[in-house]
Scaffold this motif. Structure first.
Motif, PDB file in Angstrom:
ATOM      1  N   ALA A 197      -2.652  11.675  -5.732  1.00  8.91           N
ATOM      2  CA  ALA A 197      -2.042  11.551  -4.411  1.00  8.91           C
ATOM      3  C   ALA A 197      -2.522  12.637  -3.455  1.00  8.91           C
ATOM      4  O   ALA A 197      -2.447  12.465  -2.230  1.00  8.91           O
ATOM      5  N   ILE A 198      -3.037  13.745  -3.994  1.00  7.76           N
ATOM      6  CA  ILE A 198      -3.424  14.887  -3.163  1.00  7.76           C
ATOM      7  C   ILE A 198      -4.932  14.938  -2.959  1.00  7.76           C
ATOM      8  O   ILE A 198      -5.416  15.117  -1.838  1.00  7.76           O
ATOM      9  N   PHE A 199      -5.673  14.788  -4.066  1.00 12.45           N
ATOM     10  CA  PHE A 199      -7.136  14.884  -4.018  1.00 12.45           C
ATOM     11  C   PHE A 199      -7.718  13.495  -4.274  1.00 12.45           C
ATOM     12  O   PHE A 199      -7.983  13.118  -5.422  1.00 12.45           O
TER      13      PHE A 199
ATOM     14  N   VAL B 113      -7.049   7.621   8.752  1.00 15.48           N
ATOM     15  CA  VAL B 113      -5.666   7.934   9.102  1.00 15.48           C
ATOM     16  C   VAL B 113      -4.721   6.773   8.778  1.00 15.48           C
ATOM     17  O   VAL B 113      -3.523   6.984   8.521  1.00 15.48           O
ATOM     18  N   ILE B 114      -5.246   5.550   8.737  1.00 17.34           N
ATOM     19  CA  ILE B 114      -4.415   4.404   8.357  1.00 17.34           C
ATOM     20  C   ILE B 114      -3.989   4.526   6.898  1.00 17.34           C
ATOM     21  O   ILE B 114      -2.827   4.282   6.538  1.00 17.34           O
ATOM     22  N   ASP B 115      -4.924   4.907   6.040  1.00 20.58           N
ATOM     23  CA  ASP B 115      -4.586   5.130   4.638  1.00 20.58           C
ATOM     24  C   ASP B 115      -3.594   6.271   4.485  1.00 20.58           C
ATOM     25  O   ASP B 115      -2.684   6.225   3.640  1.00 20.58           O
TER      26      ASP B 115
ATOM     27  N   GLY C  73      10.982  -4.218  -4.601  1.00 25.26           N
ATOM     28  CA  GLY C  73      10.496  -5.360  -3.845  1.00 25.26           C
ATOM     29  C   GLY C  73      10.026  -4.966  -2.462  1.00 25.26           C
ATOM     30  O   GLY C  73       9.037  -5.498  -1.947  1.00 25.26           O
ATOM     31  N   ALA C  74      10.719  -4.006  -1.841  1.00 25.90           N
ATOM     32  CA  ALA C  74      10.335  -3.563  -0.499  1.00 25.90           C
ATOM     33  C   ALA C  74       8.971  -2.872  -0.515  1.00 25.90           C
ATOM     34  O   ALA C  74       8.193  -3.007   0.433  1.00 25.90           O
ATOM     35  N   ILE C  75       8.680  -2.120  -1.591  1.00 34.34           N
ATOM     36  CA  ILE C  75       7.366  -1.475  -1.697  1.00 34.34           C
ATOM     37  C   ILE C  75       6.267  -2.527  -1.697  1.00 34.34           C
ATOM     38  O   ILE C  75       5.243  -2.392  -1.013  1.00 34.34           O
ATOM     39  N   PHE C  76       6.465  -3.593  -2.469  1.00 28.91           N
ATOM     40  CA  PHE C  76       5.453  -4.640  -2.536  1.00 28.91           C
ATOM     41  C   PHE C  76       5.332  -5.364  -1.198  1.00 28.91           C
ATOM     42  O   PHE C  76       4.222  -5.707  -0.769  1.00 28.91           O
ATOM     43  N   LEU C  77       6.457  -5.583  -0.532  1.00 28.19           N
ATOM     44  CA  LEU C  77       6.423  -6.211   0.784  1.00 28.19           C
ATOM     45  C   LEU C  77       5.632  -5.339   1.756  1.00 28.19           C
ATOM     46  O   LEU C  77       4.827  -5.841   2.554  1.00 28.19           O
ATOM     47  N   PHE C  78       5.842  -4.024   1.684  1.00 26.40           N
ATOM     48  CA  PHE C  78       5.068  -3.113   2.533  1.00 26.40           C
ATOM     49  C   PHE C  78       3.573  -3.219   2.225  1.00 26.40           C
ATOM     50  O   PHE C  78       2.738  -3.262   3.139  1.00 26.40           O
ATOM     51  N   THR C  79       3.224  -3.255   0.939  1.00 26.97           N
ATOM     52  CA  THR C  79       1.817  -3.319   0.543  1.00 26.97           C
ATOM     53  C   THR C  79       1.140  -4.564   1.085  1.00 26.97           C
ATOM     54  O   THR C  79       0.025  -4.501   1.625  1.00 26.97           O
ATOM     55  N   THR C  80       1.804  -5.709   0.957  1.00 22.28           N
ATOM     56  CA  THR C  80       1.209  -6.954   1.461  1.00 22.28           C
ATOM     57  C   THR C  80       1.040  -6.912   2.976  1.00 22.28           C
ATOM     58  O   THR C  80       0.054  -7.432   3.510  1.00 22.28           O
TER      59      THR C  80
ATOM     60  N   VAL D  58      -7.689   5.488  -2.951  1.00 22.69           N
ATOM     61  CA  VAL D  58      -6.592   5.108  -2.070  1.00 22.69           C
ATOM     62  C   VAL D  58      -5.899   3.837  -2.548  1.00 22.69           C
ATOM     63  O   VAL D  58      -4.668   3.777  -2.617  1.00 22.69           O
ATOM     64  N   SER D  59      -6.671   2.814  -2.880  1.00 21.92           N
ATOM     65  CA  SER D  59      -6.067   1.531  -3.257  1.00 21.92           C
ATOM     66  C   SER D  59      -5.249   1.632  -4.540  1.00 21.92           C
ATOM     67  O   SER D  59      -4.325   0.847  -4.745  1.00 21.92           O
ATOM     68  N   TRP D  60      -5.566   2.587  -5.400  1.00 19.48           N
ATOM     69  CA  TRP D  60      -4.770   2.767  -6.615  1.00 19.48           C
ATOM     70  C   TRP D  60      -3.345   3.180  -6.271  1.00 19.48           C
ATOM     71  O   TRP D  60      -2.403   2.793  -6.975  1.00 19.48           O
ATOM     72  N   ASN D  61      -3.196   3.967  -5.218  1.00 19.11           N
ATOM     73  CA  ASN D  61      -1.861   4.413  -4.820  1.00 19.11           C
ATOM     74  C   ASN D  61      -1.142   3.369  -3.976  1.00 19.11           C
ATOM     75  O   ASN D  61       0.032   3.073  -4.211  1.00 19.11           O
ATOM     76  N   ILE D  62      -1.833   2.803  -2.995  1.00 23.41           N
ATOM     77  CA  ILE D  62      -1.162   1.932  -2.035  1.00 23.41           C
ATOM     78  C   ILE D  62      -1.026   0.504  -2.552  1.00 23.41           C
ATOM     79  O   ILE D  62      -0.061  -0.197  -2.211  1.00 23.41           O
ATOM     80  N   PHE D  63      -1.956   0.037  -3.380  1.00 19.48           N
ATOM     81  CA  PHE D  63      -1.871  -1.339  -3.876  1.00 19.48           C
ATOM     82  C   PHE D  63      -1.478  -1.390  -5.355  1.00 19.48           C
ATOM     83  O   PHE D  63      -0.488  -2.019  -5.716  1.00 19.48           O
TER      84      PHE D  63
END
Length: 400
Positions: free
Chosen positions: A25-27, A160-162, A345-352, A368-373
């Motif tokens: 999450a940091i590096f 910055v979006i990520d 469920g809200a986390i997954f809704l945010f991801t989609t 990045v995608s490992w954390n956000i998706f």
């Protein structure tokens, strides 16, 4: 002897995986952080070979197995698309990435089986909070209203979006921890994450976050569970602070500009559809990038949407597989809601929602995608409260 090796491999896995979650999450994408994942993978393979109880418990839930199979099918298909212009080395690389992602999902499930789910959430939340602190420490505070949290900490995502996606994810994870532990002072780090999210001035992540929170609060009101109203009041206070200062003028102006900016993105998506029409069924392959200049002179290489990216790279069949993953994800959202786990469920809704306007593809080395998706997907596939006393007992026998 084999059981003793399994015991020490289990301890090594639990420690190294938690460190991986925290430092990833940091590096973002650093080799030494990735080595923690490689060590976790080695320990995991030893555990699976030496612990038959773990093997049986790992795949006893048909809901997890079905979801993992759909994901494996999608990952396998997109890896095969690298063979369109035959490139065996690239194909091998993408297959390895796909295996890594499947191992990552298994790792979260195994941590849950050992009763360490909350530890993983703490590691992720702590990593996101540390990233916020390092970013505030690194950026030029004199231009904080205009630099959008860019050019800050060197280990943070360059986009910055990520970065806004990271901060949003951190908020959700902290809310889950509050629900599980009742530690109310954690609303303070949530306020820092929310402040950082607003300072990024990223419209897409912010809208995805707000939409998922609206659905979440609505579900809580239906069930007459009001602890999330504290967060709503906190968020309202931060928004009010923005409204009465020039911070709000900048943020709201960027949101207003999104109407004009949307036409630029629509132009990108139109060009993507034109490219896809040339190879509609199986796409151009995983490595395909856009290459054109839009009306305002910007050089465009990505589709600015995961879904259009899947269509470009994998064609209609690839998009169908991705949508199967999403549809099954919403099936698991319903299961989590039945366990009173609306936040998952809200986390997954945010991801989609986040990936509607973010086009970097999701098959890669740790990044990045490992954390956000993939982290939200891992949380979603493993239902809570499945700690296996049999698995833990099997490890304890190894010491006797």
């Amino acid at each position: 002897m084999l059981f003793r090796i399994s015991y020490y491999a289990t301890k090594g896995f639990q420690v190294s995986f938690l460190f991986f979650i925290f430092f990833n999450a940091i590096f973002c994408g650093f080799t030494r952080v990735n080595n923690l994942f490689h060590f976790s993978s080695l320990c995991l393979l030893i555990m699976l070979v030496a612990n038959p109880v773990l093997r049986s418990r790992l795949f006893e839930d048909w809901r997890f197995n079905r979801g993992l199979s759909i994901i494996a099918l999608m990952l396998g298909y997109f890896s095969l698309t690298t063979l369109y212009p035959f490139n065996f080395q690239l194909f091998l690389s993408e297959i390895i990435h796909a295996l890594y992602l499947l191992l990552f999902i298994l790792m979260f499930r195994i941590m849950t089986l050992y009763g360490r789910r909350l530890s993983v959430l703490w590691a992720m939340a702590s990593g996101m909070l540390t990233l916020v602190g390092l970013t505030f420490f690194s950026i030029n505070l004199n231009t904080i209203l205009s630099n959008r949290m860019q050019d800050g900490f060197f280990g943070a995502p360059s986009n910055v979006i990520d970065l806004a996606g990271y901060f949003s994810l951190g908020i959700f994870v902290f809310l889950i921890i509050i629900r599980e532990t009742g530690i109310r002072w954690l609303y303070f780090p949530i306020s820092l994450l929310l402040l950082a999210l607003l300072l990024t001035q990223s419209r897409g992540p912010l809208l995805a976050f707000v939409a998922s929170m609206v659905v979440l609060v609505f579900l809580q009101l239906i069930k007459r569970e009001f602890h999330l109203l504290k967060f709503t009041l906190l968020g309202g206070g931060v928004v009010m602070l923005f409204y009465i200062t020039r911070w709000g003028d900048i943020v709201f102006q960027r949101i207003a500009n999104s109407y004009q900016q949307s036409f630029i993105r629509f132009g990108i998506w139109r060009y993507t559809l034109e490219m896809t029409s040339q190879k509609p069924f199986f796409g151009w392959g995983l490595e395909k990038q856009l290459s054109f200049t839009n009306l305002i002179g910007d050089k465009i290489t990505t589709t600015h949407s995961l879904y259009f990216s899947a269509l470009l790279k994998g064609g209609l069949f690839g998009l169908l597989l991705l949508m199967l993953v999403m549809i099954y994800g919403f099936f698991m959202v319903r299961k989590h809601i039945s366990f009173n786990q609306e936040l998952e469920g809200a986390i997954f809704l945010f991801t989609t929602g986040f990936y509607i306007t973010q086009g970097m593809f999701i098959i890669s080395n740790p990044g990045v995608s490992w954390n956000i998706f993939w982290f939200p997907v891992s949380v979603l596939l493993t239902l809570p409260s499945i700690t296996s006393t049999d698995v833990i007992a099997a490890d304890n026998i190894a010491l006797e």
